[in-house]
Design a protein around this motif. Structure first.
Motif, short mmCIF file in Angstrom:
data_model
loop_
_atom_site.label_atom_id
_atom_site.label_comp_id
_atom_site.label_asym_id
_atom_site.label_seq_id
_atom_site.Cartn_x
_atom_site.Cartn_y
_atom_site.Cartn_z
N SER A 133 42.29 -74.81 68.69
CA SER A 133 41.04 -74.64 67.95
C SER A 133 40.50 -75.99 67.48
O SER A 133 39.28 -76.22 67.48
N SER A 134 41.40 -76.91 67.11
CA SER A 134 40.97 -78.25 66.72
C SER A 134 40.36 -78.98 67.90
O SER A 134 39.32 -79.66 67.75
N TYR A 135 40.98 -78.86 69.05
CA TYR A 135 40.46 -79.49 70.27
C TYR A 135 39.04 -79.02 70.55
O TYR A 135 38.14 -79.81 70.81
N ASN A 136 38.84 -77.71 70.49
CA ASN A 136 37.52 -77.14 70.76
C ASN A 136 36.49 -77.58 69.72
O ASN A 136 35.36 -77.93 70.05
N ALA A 137 36.88 -77.55 68.45
CA ALA A 137 35.95 -77.89 67.36
C ALA A 137 35.52 -79.34 67.43
O ALA A 137 34.32 -79.65 67.36
N TYR A 138 36.48 -80.24 67.57
CA TYR A 138 36.15 -81.67 67.57
C TYR A 138 35.45 -82.09 68.86
O TYR A 138 34.63 -83.02 68.85
N ALA A 139 35.75 -81.41 69.97
CA ALA A 139 35.05 -81.72 71.21
C ALA A 139 33.57 -81.34 71.10
O ALA A 139 32.69 -82.10 71.50
N LEU A 140 33.31 -80.17 70.54
CA LEU A 140 31.93 -79.73 70.36
C LEU A 140 31.19 -80.65 69.39
O LEU A 140 30.05 -81.04 69.65
N PHE A 141 31.84 -81.00 68.29
CA PHE A 141 31.17 -81.87 67.34
C PHE A 141 30.97 -83.26 67.93
O PHE A 141 30.02 -83.96 67.58
N GLY A 142 31.87 -83.67 68.81
CA GLY A 142 31.70 -84.95 69.50
C GLY A 142 30.42 -84.96 70.32
O GLY A 142 29.70 -85.98 70.37
#
Length: 201
Positions: A148-157
Motif C-alpha cells: 500500500s505504501s508503494y502504491n500511495a507514494y508512486a501515485l503521489f510521485g
C-alpha cells in the motif's frame, strides 16, 4: 435543511484568500485582516464562520482530504468486483481533484508552508489502498503495508512531477499516463516471468 449559498460563497472566498496569501508568505504571519481584505469581506463575516486563522486552515485541509478520498474512490465506488486491469482512464478523477486545488498542491509541494502534509496525503492514500483494494491480498508473500505504501507514494510521485512540470498535461492526459504505466508494469512482469522460465540460467 437547505444550505445557504451565501455561507458557502463566503467560506470559499476566505479559503481562496488564505491559499493566495500562503503562496506569498508564511502562514503564521498571515492576519485575519489580510484574509478578509483579500476575500473582499469584512471581519464580521470571518467571525461568523471561524474563530482563528488555524480554524480556517483546518477546514481547508479537511476539504482537500475529503475531496481526495472521494476522487480516489471514483473508479470503483459503484463497482462490486473491481479489477485494475479493467480500469479506464476516463474513470480516474484524482488528477481532476489536484487541478481543482492546483494552487494548494503547488504550495505544499514547493514550500514548507505545511510541513508534513505531503506525508499526510500519502498516509490517506495508503489507508485507501489497504482498506479498499487489498482484500484479498494478490500474493500472500507480500506485506500489505509495504504494498500500500508503494502504491500511495508512486501515485503521489506522479502528482509531484505534474505539479513541478507546471501542469503541462491535462488531468485526462495524466489519467492516460497512469493507465499506460499500470499496464506497462503488468505486461513487463509477465514478459519477465516468461523470460525467466525460458532462460533459467
Amino acid at each position: 435543511m437547505k444550505k445557504d449559498r451565501r455561507i458557502d460563497k463566503s467560506k470559499s472566498a476566505l479559503k481562496e484568500a488564505l491559499i493566495f496569501l500562503m503562496d506569498e508568505k508564511e502562514f503564521k504571519s498571515i492576519t485575519i485582516t489580510e484574509i478578509v481584505q483579500s476575500a473582499n469581506l469584512n471581519r464580521g463575516t470571518f467571525y461568523k464562520h471561524y474563530q482563528t486563522q488555524e480554524e480556517l486552515l483546518n477546514e481547508l485541509i479537511d476539504d482537500v482530504l475529503i475531496d481526495l478520498i472521494h476522487s480516489y474512490r471514483e473508479p470503483y465506488a459503484k463497482i462490486k468486483d473491481f479489477k485494475v486491469g479493467k480500469l479506464s482512464s476516463s474513470s480516474i478523477k484524482i488528477f481532476d481533484h489536484v487541478e481543482r486545488y492546483s494552487r494548494f498542491y503547488t504550495i505544499i509541494i514547493n514550500s514548507n508552508v505545511l510541513p508534513g502534509f505531503q506525508n499526510r496525503i500519502c498516509q490517506v492514500l495508503k489507508e485507501l489502498v489497504q482498506k479498499d483494494l487489498l482484500t484479498p491480498l494478490p500474493n500472500p508473500d507480500i506485506d500489505p503495508s509495504l504494498l500500500s505504501s508503494y502504491n500511495a507514494y508512486a501515485l503521489f510521485g506522479l502528482i509531484i512531477e505534474w505539479v513541478n512540470g507546471d501542469f503541462k498535461f491535462t488531468p485526462q492526459e495524466m489519467a492516460d499516463q497512469l493507465i499506460h504505466i499500470l499496464f506497462y508494469q503488468t505486461s513487463r512482469a509477465e514478459t519477465d516471468s516468461i523470460f525467466k522460465l525460458e532462460n533459467p540460467f
